[in-house]
Design a protein around this motif. Sequence first.
Motif, PDB file in Angstrom:
ATOM      1  N   SER A 488       0.822  -1.197   0.000  1.00 30.18           N
ATOM      2  CA  SER A 488       0.000   0.000   0.000  1.00 30.18           C
ATOM      3  C   SER A 488       0.861   1.254   0.000  1.00 30.18           C
ATOM      4  O   SER A 488       2.046   1.225   0.352  1.00 30.18           O
ATOM      5  CB  SER A 488      -0.922   0.014   1.216  1.00 30.18           C
ATOM      6  OG  SER A 488      -0.154   0.244   2.401  1.00 30.18           O
ATOM      7  N   GLN A 489       0.252   2.371  -0.394  1.00 33.51           N
ATOM      8  CA  GLN A 489       0.950   3.651  -0.352  1.00 33.51           C
ATOM      9  C   GLN A 489       1.359   3.990   1.075  1.00 33.51           C
ATOM     10  O   GLN A 489       2.433   4.548   1.313  1.00 33.51           O
ATOM     11  CB  GLN A 489       0.039   4.750  -0.910  1.00 33.51           C
ATOM     12  CG  GLN A 489       0.686   6.109  -0.959  1.00 33.51           C
ATOM     13  CD  GLN A 489      -0.267   7.192  -1.429  1.00 33.51           C
ATOM     14  OE1 GLN A 489      -1.454   6.951  -1.600  1.00 33.51           O
ATOM     15  NE2 GLN A 489       0.232   8.388  -1.647  1.00 33.51           N
ATOM     16  N   SER A 490       0.525   3.627   2.046  1.00 34.66           N
ATOM     17  CA  SER A 490       0.825   3.911   3.451  1.00 34.66           C
ATOM     18  C   SER A 490       2.072   3.159   3.910  1.00 34.66           C
ATOM     19  O   SER A 490       2.956   3.731   4.567  1.00 34.66           O
ATOM     20  CB  SER A 490      -0.372   3.524   4.325  1.00 34.66           C
ATOM     21  OG  SER A 490      -1.520   4.255   3.952  1.00 34.66           O
ATOM     22  N   ALA A 491       2.149   1.868   3.573  1.00 37.71           N
ATOM     23  CA  ALA A 491       3.309   1.064   3.979  1.00 37.71           C
ATOM     24  C   ALA A 491       4.578   1.559   3.302  1.00 37.71           C
ATOM     25  O   ALA A 491       5.649   1.597   3.928  1.00 37.71           O
ATOM     26  CB  ALA A 491       3.064  -0.407   3.660  1.00 37.71           C
ATOM     27  N   THR A 492       4.488   1.957   2.034  1.00 37.67           N
ATOM     28  CA  THR A 492       5.675   2.468   1.341  1.00 37.67           C
ATOM     29  C   THR A 492       6.158   3.763   1.999  1.00 37.67           C
ATOM     30  O   THR A 492       7.364   4.003   2.098  1.00 37.67           O
ATOM     31  CB  THR A 492       5.413   2.723  -0.156  1.00 37.67           C
ATOM     32  OG1 THR A 492       4.382   3.710  -0.291  1.00 37.67           O
ATOM     33  CG2 THR A 492       4.989   1.471  -0.868  1.00 37.67           C
ATOM     34  N   TYR A 493       5.216   4.585   2.439  1.00 40.24           N
ATOM     35  CA  TYR A 493       5.616   5.837   3.099  1.00 40.24           C
ATOM     36  C   TYR A 493       6.366   5.543   4.397  1.00 40.24           C
ATOM     37  O   TYR A 493       7.405   6.156   4.679  1.00 40.24           O
ATOM     38  CB  TYR A 493       4.387   6.694   3.393  1.00 40.24           C
ATOM     39  CG  TYR A 493       4.713   7.973   4.118  1.00 40.24           C
ATOM     40  CD1 TYR A 493       5.241   9.066   3.433  1.00 40.24           C
ATOM     41  CD2 TYR A 493       4.523   8.085   5.489  1.00 40.24           C
ATOM     42  CE1 TYR A 493       5.566  10.240   4.102  1.00 40.24           C
ATOM     43  CE2 TYR A 493       4.845   9.253   6.168  1.00 40.24           C
ATOM     44  CZ  TYR A 493       5.366  10.329   5.473  1.00 40.24           C
ATOM     45  OH  TYR A 493       5.708  11.481   6.136  1.00 40.24           O
ATOM     46  N   LEU A 494       5.864   4.596   5.184  1.00 42.02           N
ATOM     47  CA  LEU A 494       6.532   4.247   6.450  1.00 42.02           C
ATOM     48  C   LEU A 494       7.937   3.712   6.183  1.00 42.02           C
ATOM     49  O   LEU A 494       8.899   4.070   6.881  1.00 42.02           O
ATOM     50  CB  LEU A 494       5.707   3.211   7.207  1.00 42.02           C
ATOM     51  CG  LEU A 494       4.309   3.646   7.667  1.00 42.02           C
ATOM     52  CD1 LEU A 494       3.621   2.504   8.404  1.00 42.02           C
ATOM     53  CD2 LEU A 494       4.378   4.887   8.545  1.00 42.02           C
ATOM     54  N   ILE A 495       8.073   2.846   5.171  1.00 43.96           N
ATOM     55  CA  ILE A 495       9.390   2.294   4.833  1.00 43.96           C
ATOM     56  C   ILE A 495      10.327   3.392   4.356  1.00 43.96           C
ATOM     57  O   ILE A 495      11.505   3.464   4.750  1.00 43.96           O
ATOM     58  CB  ILE A 495       9.239   1.194   3.757  1.00 43.96           C
ATOM     59  CG1 ILE A 495       8.561  -0.036   4.342  1.00 43.96           C
ATOM     60  CG2 ILE A 495      10.587   0.830   3.155  1.00 43.96           C
ATOM     61  CD1 ILE A 495       9.343  -0.736   5.429  1.00 43.96           C
ATOM     62  N   THR A 496       9.810   4.283   3.493  1.00 47.15           N
ATOM     63  CA  THR A 496      10.649   5.352   2.946  1.00 47.15           C
ATOM     64  C   THR A 496      11.170   6.268   4.042  1.00 47.15           C
ATOM     65  O   THR A 496      12.338   6.675   4.029  1.00 47.15           O
ATOM     66  CB  THR A 496       9.849   6.169   1.905  1.00 47.15           C
ATOM     67  OG1 THR A 496       9.458   5.301   0.843  1.00 47.15           O
ATOM     68  CG2 THR A 496      10.686   7.307   1.343  1.00 47.15           C
ATOM     69  N   GLU A 497      10.322   6.595   5.021  1.00 42.40           N
ATOM     70  CA  GLU A 497      10.759   7.453   6.118  1.00 42.40           C
ATOM     71  C   GLU A 497      11.885   6.793   6.921  1.00 42.40           C
ATOM     72  O   GLU A 497      12.813   7.464   7.376  1.00 42.40           O
ATOM     73  CB  GLU A 497       9.580   7.779   7.029  1.00 42.40           C
ATOM     74  CG  GLU A 497       8.590   8.756   6.427  1.00 42.40           C
ATOM     75  CD  GLU A 497       9.228  10.101   6.086  1.00 42.40           C
ATOM     76  OE1 GLU A 497       9.584  10.835   7.023  1.00 42.40           O
ATOM     77  OE2 GLU A 497       9.396  10.395   4.882  1.00 42.40           O
ATOM     78  N   ILE A 498      11.806   5.488   7.096  1.00 40.87           N
ATOM     79  CA  ILE A 498      12.868   4.777   7.830  1.00 40.87           C
ATOM     80  C   ILE A 498      14.153   4.740   7.013  1.00 40.87           C
ATOM     81  O   ILE A 498      15.250   5.003   7.523  1.00 40.87           O
ATOM     82  CB  ILE A 498      12.413   3.344   8.179  1.00 40.87           C
ATOM     83  CG1 ILE A 498      11.226   3.380   9.147  1.00 40.87           C
ATOM     84  CG2 ILE A 498      13.568   2.537   8.776  1.00 40.87           C
ATOM     85  CD1 ILE A 498      10.577   2.030   9.382  1.00 40.87           C
ATOM     86  N   LEU A 499      14.032   4.441   5.714  1.00 39.30           N
ATOM     87  CA  LEU A 499      15.222   4.285   4.863  1.00 39.30           C
ATOM     88  C   LEU A 499      15.861   5.622   4.483  1.00 39.30           C
ATOM     89  O   LEU A 499      16.962   5.636   3.936  1.00 39.30           O
ATOM     90  CB  LEU A 499      14.865   3.507   3.600  1.00 39.30           C
ATOM     91  CG  LEU A 499      14.403   2.063   3.790  1.00 39.30           C
ATOM     92  CD1 LEU A 499      14.153   1.405   2.439  1.00 39.30           C
ATOM     93  CD2 LEU A 499      15.431   1.257   4.578  1.00 39.30           C
ATOM     94  N   ALA A 500      15.165   6.725   4.744  1.00 43.88           N
ATOM     95  CA  ALA A 500      15.729   8.038   4.417  1.00 43.88           C
ATOM     96  C   ALA A 500      16.513   8.630   5.581  1.00 43.88           C
ATOM     97  O   ALA A 500      17.082   9.715   5.454  1.00 43.88           O
ATOM     98  CB  ALA A 500      14.611   8.995   4.006  1.00 43.88           C
ATOM     99  N   GLN A 501      16.549   7.929   6.710  1.00 40.05           N
ATOM    100  CA  GLN A 501      17.305   8.424   7.871  1.00 40.05           C
ATOM    101  C   GLN A 501      18.799   8.471   7.547  1.00 40.05           C
ATOM    102  O   GLN A 501      19.336   7.552   6.925  1.00 40.05           O
ATOM    103  CB  GLN A 501      17.089   7.516   9.082  1.00 40.05           C
ATOM    104  CG  GLN A 501      15.663   7.481   9.597  1.00 40.05           C
ATOM    105  CD  GLN A 501      15.487   6.485  10.731  1.00 40.05           C
ATOM    106  OE1 GLN A 501      16.466   5.966  11.270  1.00 40.05           O
ATOM    107  NE2 GLN A 501      14.243   6.207  11.083  1.00 40.05           N
ATOM    108  N   ILE A 502      19.447   9.530   7.981  1.00 40.57           N
ATOM    109  CA  ILE A 502      20.887   9.681   7.743  1.00 40.57           C
ATOM    110  C   ILE A 502      21.709   9.036   8.849  1.00 40.57           C
ATOM    111  O   ILE A 502      22.783   8.488   8.611  1.00 40.57           O
ATOM    112  CB  ILE A 502      21.254  11.177   7.616  1.00 40.57           C
ATOM    113  CG1 ILE A 502      20.709  11.719   6.290  1.00 40.57           C
ATOM    114  CG2 ILE A 502      22.751  11.390   7.678  1.00 40.57           C
ATOM    115  CD1 ILE A 502      21.352  11.131   5.049  1.00 40.57           C
ATOM    116  N   LYS A 503      21.221   9.071  10.094  1.00 42.02           N
ATOM    117  CA  LYS A 503      21.979   8.499  11.215  1.00 42.02           C
ATOM    118  C   LYS A 503      21.804   6.991  11.218  1.00 42.02           C
ATOM    119  O   LYS A 503      20.937   6.440  11.881  1.00 42.02           O
ATOM    120  CB  LYS A 503      21.499   9.108  12.532  1.00 42.02           C
ATOM    121  CG  LYS A 503      21.817  10.592  12.660  1.00 42.02           C
ATOM    122  CD  LYS A 503      21.372  11.149  13.988  1.00 42.02           C
ATOM    123  CE  LYS A 503      21.716  12.637  14.106  1.00 42.02           C
ATOM    124  NZ  LYS A 503      21.277  13.204  15.399  1.00 42.02           N
TER     125      LYS A 503
END
Length: 778
Positions: A488-503
């Motif tokens: 789903s679009q919702s699940a992709t958003y949650l994954i993207t937010e995690i994978l976009a972390q710099i630390k």
Amino acid sequence: MFERINPKLKEIFKRRWVKVFFAFIIVLVALNIIFPPKVNVPYSTLITDKKGEILHAFLSTDEKWRMFVELKEITPTLRKAILAKEDKYFNYHFGVNPIAIFRAAFKNITKNRRTSGASTITMQVVRMLNPDERTYWNKISEILRAIQLEIFYSKDEILQMYLNLVPYGSNIEGIKSASYLYFQKSPDRLSLAEVTTLAIIPNRPTSLRLGTKNPLIVEERNKWLKRFQKAEVFDNQLINDALREPLRVARHEAPKDAPHLSLRLKKQFADEAIIHSSVSKATQTKVEQMVANYVNRTRAMNINNAAVLVINNETMQVEAYVGSAGFNDKLDGGQVDGVQAIRSPGSALKPLLYATAFDKGIITPKNIINDVPTNFNGFEPENFDRKFNGKVSVEFALANSLNIPAVKVVKDLGKTTLIEQLKKADFQTVKKQEKDLGLSIVLGGCGVTLEEMTQLYAAFANDGNWQKAKMLDDKFTEKNVSHASIISQSATYLITEILAQIKRPDLPNNFDYTYRLPKIAWKTGTSFGRRDAWSIGYNKKYTVGVWVGNFSGEGVPELSGAEIATPLLFQIFNTIDYNTSSVWFRQPKEVVSRQVCAESGDLPSEYCSNKILDYSIKNISHTRKCTHLKKFYVNLSESMSYCTQCLPLDGYKEKLYSNLAPELLSFYELKHILYEKIPTHNPNCTRFFKTASNAPIITNPNNGSEYYLSENDMQQMQLACQTANDVREVYWYINDRLLQKNSANKPVFFTPSLGKLKISCTDDKGRSSSISVMVKGE
């Protein structure tokens, strides 16, 4: 009126010449049907980029450079120059110029030798299609075939055939081949001087050899330019500029860019002369050069190859396709196509696992998972750094690529569900091996290709909608391209937010690579034995997949996704998307924030005091209440606990204790980590506890396994279990006979007998669990 006309028509059709004329027409039509013109010529296969520029050219099947010129490449200048030189009445005759034939015949007869030709462009096409001996009979046949060609094809098509077949010496045929091999440009970009040069060569391909006879060619070229000027074919200024233009040409190699993709498309579309790929030549050239330069540096570590795939997320077209660091490199199989090679993905499949679990409502980003030693029916995974982190959140587990939490999620989700997701995303090897795949699938226990992995991550950039990457330009792409909604679009958003972390720990040590780096989400992977390093990233515009390693399969201690593949990924994004906009993925309305307990990630209970915000998917995410704390009745000195059945009238109090999972308790005991233990239950209590959820978990041996022991030197077998916080002692039974009483979470050793064994463990609350194993002698 028709009655008056009919008699007249009958009179006309009775005349002999009319009958002969119609008979001729019927015979001509019949001959055309029986003996149609043969124009099947094997052309060089050309692979172009999306703008039509040639990326790669292949020899024709008869070993000729015979590149097919398209009608749009025949410019007015080219057309006028060729017609003015070869056949100025081309647009008016029917394949044969009678006046030219009579004039040539008269000169040849009167002078008793061949002094003048009368071949039209159409006749020359016939001769090039059927190169027979120059005799009068063959000339007559050539005339008839020329007329036939005019019947079947338009003037533009006949001129196109001529330009495709005209010889330029050696194995070069066609004006497009000469244009690329000598001037390194397409025919529609030739100047008048260059067009005239190529127009005069076919009459004398040996004496006017480009690259070796350039001064002589300039003389002949200028003679014809002056003839064009006299005949007013072109204006004077254009002629004068052409006369002054120098000729500095030599034969060059045919274009050889994107070799792996070109070979793939040539094999796939074997009958096409021109294959229009989706690749951007500028992007392809940059990425090829970056990969080659990068691998030149990693060779010092015995890391000899890399492959890269760049997909435009908006069109799902492949803009760069690099199969290896060097196609002609023999050191590590440069001709192997790394984009299609089957490799182990390491941890790179974890985002799909967690996204699927989000969609199923099993977990949310702040949910806590225990990263401790765990036995999954004989499978005991370890983290990449061989360390354990205890209690971690889901987002921490994904960002840090922890293995044990991922396997726990696979077990809770069901490996079949994950396999079905991979099948939806067209993972071919997974489809073939699905019966043999286990929980290790998420740690790299399956075969994947860089193409499959990059397509998967492109789905994250497209709201969970997977689509097969297109390698042809949209105008020529195949219909019914595969697509599927995998998350789903919702699940992709949650994954993207995690994978976009710099630390994150998979950020390269050399932080220079992130200078002005466009915002991206990325995930790394390193296969078992350090044979494959992956780094795949995406933003709104691009998805870039990078694989680094050795095609030989040799592992290298320094090889890892974070330190070896990610720097190249960052370089590519910095180059192809340097001036990216700040547009990022928007939070879907179904993704909402809610308060959760920081200790568990579940909805807070009355005992939870430390609360944090977490994302959840509306009407999907679980609504579990937190149970990380449990209320107990204890005596005033906190040395004994009571249940409701043995609770005294006074002299007790209520106290909260951590409700720790058995595997976490075992980890704390192993690492000597302090935790508050629940006091021993009242020994005088007669209540029998039967709560199955708190029964001991036997972790060793593995249920249903077979063990082979030497009959001469019988080894001992270890018994181990994990228990709840309120357990102090456990009782071990072998085939329902008491073996030993022991402290909880402490291993027991015994010498087993051969045969089938039933092993049971009962805690001091009477809760029991059993397994069976088979012991065989060697």
